[in-house]
Design an enzyme around this catalytic site. Sequence first.
Site, PDB file in Angstrom:
ATOM      1  N   TYR A 168       0.813  -1.220   0.000  1.00  0.00           N
ATOM      2  CA  TYR A 168       0.000   0.000   0.000  1.00  0.00           C
ATOM      3  C   TYR A 168       0.847   1.271   0.000  1.00  0.00           C
ATOM      4  O   TYR A 168       0.314   2.372  -0.113  1.00  0.00           O
ATOM      5  CB  TYR A 168      -0.899   0.037   1.241  1.00  0.00           C
ATOM      6  CG  TYR A 168      -1.941  -1.045   1.284  1.00  0.00           C
ATOM      7  CD1 TYR A 168      -3.112  -0.937   0.530  1.00  0.00           C
ATOM      8  CD2 TYR A 168      -1.774  -2.162   2.086  1.00  0.00           C
ATOM      9  CE1 TYR A 168      -4.081  -1.929   0.570  1.00  0.00           C
ATOM     10  CE2 TYR A 168      -2.740  -3.157   2.131  1.00  0.00           C
ATOM     11  CZ  TYR A 168      -3.893  -3.034   1.376  1.00  0.00           C
ATOM     12  OH  TYR A 168      -4.845  -4.014   1.422  1.00  0.00           O
ATOM     13  N   ASP A 179      -5.799  11.815   2.865  1.00  0.00           N
ATOM     14  CA  ASP A 179      -6.159  12.061   1.476  1.00  0.00           C
ATOM     15  C   ASP A 179      -7.580  12.593   1.407  1.00  0.00           C
ATOM     16  O   ASP A 179      -8.395  12.327   2.287  1.00  0.00           O
ATOM     17  CB  ASP A 179      -6.044  10.764   0.672  1.00  0.00           C
ATOM     18  CG  ASP A 179      -6.964   9.668   1.185  1.00  0.00           C
ATOM     19  OD1 ASP A 179      -6.912   9.363   2.399  1.00  0.00           O
ATOM     20  OD2 ASP A 179      -7.730   9.099   0.395  1.00  0.00           O
ATOM     21  N   ASN A 211      -9.582   2.160   7.869  1.00  0.00           N
ATOM     22  CA  ASN A 211     -10.953   2.230   8.382  1.00  0.00           C
ATOM     23  C   ASN A 211     -11.060   2.009   9.880  1.00  0.00           C
ATOM     24  O   ASN A 211     -12.115   2.257  10.455  1.00  0.00           O
ATOM     25  CB  ASN A 211     -11.843   1.218   7.654  1.00  0.00           C
ATOM     26  CG  ASN A 211     -11.979   1.543   6.182  1.00  0.00           C
ATOM     27  OD1 ASN A 211     -11.497   2.568   5.705  1.00  0.00           O
ATOM     28  ND2 ASN A 211     -12.637   0.670   5.448  1.00  0.00           N
ATOM     29  N   HIS A 233      -4.214   6.625  -0.981  1.00  0.00           N
ATOM     30  CA  HIS A 233      -4.776   6.554   0.368  1.00  0.00           C
ATOM     31  C   HIS A 233      -3.691   6.666   1.441  1.00  0.00           C
ATOM     32  O   HIS A 233      -4.001   6.905   2.599  1.00  0.00           O
ATOM     33  CB  HIS A 233      -5.513   5.217   0.512  1.00  0.00           C
ATOM     34  CG  HIS A 233      -6.831   5.293   1.234  1.00  0.00           C
ATOM     35  ND1 HIS A 233      -7.581   6.436   1.380  1.00  0.00           N
ATOM     36  CD2 HIS A 233      -7.554   4.317   1.848  1.00  0.00           C
ATOM     37  CE1 HIS A 233      -8.684   6.170   2.038  1.00  0.00           C
ATOM     38  NE2 HIS A 233      -8.693   4.888   2.342  1.00  0.00           N
ATOM     39  N   ASN A 268     -13.535   7.111   5.710  1.00  0.00           N
ATOM     40  CA  ASN A 268     -13.736   6.124   6.779  1.00  0.00           C
ATOM     41  C   ASN A 268     -12.692   6.217   7.890  1.00  0.00           C
ATOM     42  O   ASN A 268     -12.989   5.898   9.040  1.00  0.00           O
ATOM     43  CB  ASN A 268     -13.785   4.719   6.197  1.00  0.00           C
ATOM     44  CG  ASN A 268     -15.046   4.483   5.403  1.00  0.00           C
ATOM     45  OD1 ASN A 268     -16.104   5.026   5.727  1.00  0.00           O
ATOM     46  ND2 ASN A 268     -14.955   3.707   4.345  1.00  0.00           N
ATOM     47  N   TYR A 283      -5.511  -0.958   9.496  1.00  0.00           N
ATOM     48  CA  TYR A 283      -6.016  -0.450   8.231  1.00  0.00           C
ATOM     49  C   TYR A 283      -6.728   0.875   8.466  1.00  0.00           C
ATOM     50  O   TYR A 283      -7.201   1.170   9.562  1.00  0.00           O
ATOM     51  CB  TYR A 283      -6.929  -1.485   7.561  1.00  0.00           C
ATOM     52  CG  TYR A 283      -6.124  -2.611   6.954  1.00  0.00           C
ATOM     53  CD1 TYR A 283      -5.553  -2.466   5.691  1.00  0.00           C
ATOM     54  CD2 TYR A 283      -5.887  -3.778   7.670  1.00  0.00           C
ATOM     55  CE1 TYR A 283      -4.767  -3.477   5.145  1.00  0.00           C
ATOM     56  CE2 TYR A 283      -5.105  -4.785   7.136  1.00  0.00           C
ATOM     57  CZ  TYR A 283      -4.543  -4.631   5.871  1.00  0.00           C
ATOM     58  OH  TYR A 283      -3.766  -5.624   5.350  1.00  0.00           O
TER      59      TYR A 283
END
Length: 193
Positions: free
Chosen positions: A18, A97, A72, A23, A118, A70
Amino acid sequence: MDENLWLVVGLGNPGPGYAGNRHNVGHMVAAVLADRLSANFKNHKTNSAVAEGRSFPGGPKLVLAKPSTYMNVSGGPVAALLRFYSLEPDRLIVVHDDLDLPFDTLKIKVGGGHGGHNGLRDIIAATGTKEFVRIRIGIGRPPGRQDAADFVLHDFGKDERAILPTLLTDAADAIELIAAEGVTAAQQKFHSP
């Protein structure tokens, strides 16, 4: 509580897969700041990687954090960091972001809703407040009919990557200015045309 202490949380997802995603721009800004402060991230009991330092001798202390969860579910680590450092949410700066801002745009605000983000939604739920500083980094809208969730989980494009270092530097500068002189000073500098 140390009045000269700020918690700076860069949002993103964990792991190298990632690292270059849109993100993860919050993680990228935290890394730029850590380099400036000659600070290394270390695993912390708050389920985050943390680095600490000062921009200049006697200046504000910055605690830089990248939640190890993560995006969220960022709220738990952020709430734990606030408790660990005995900080109120008004000493929290969250870097994230923002799809609603064009790429290469930086906006600073205090409070407000989550705007569908989120990570912010979970932080607001976990801390019980919306009243913290946000550094919103524009990543633009997905092209055509591309799903927003798919768009944010892709790396920046070639043209974007050429501009990205300047955007990350501006965000790091804004954070240091907020810590030293306040939100209004940073907004006046970075919101001007």
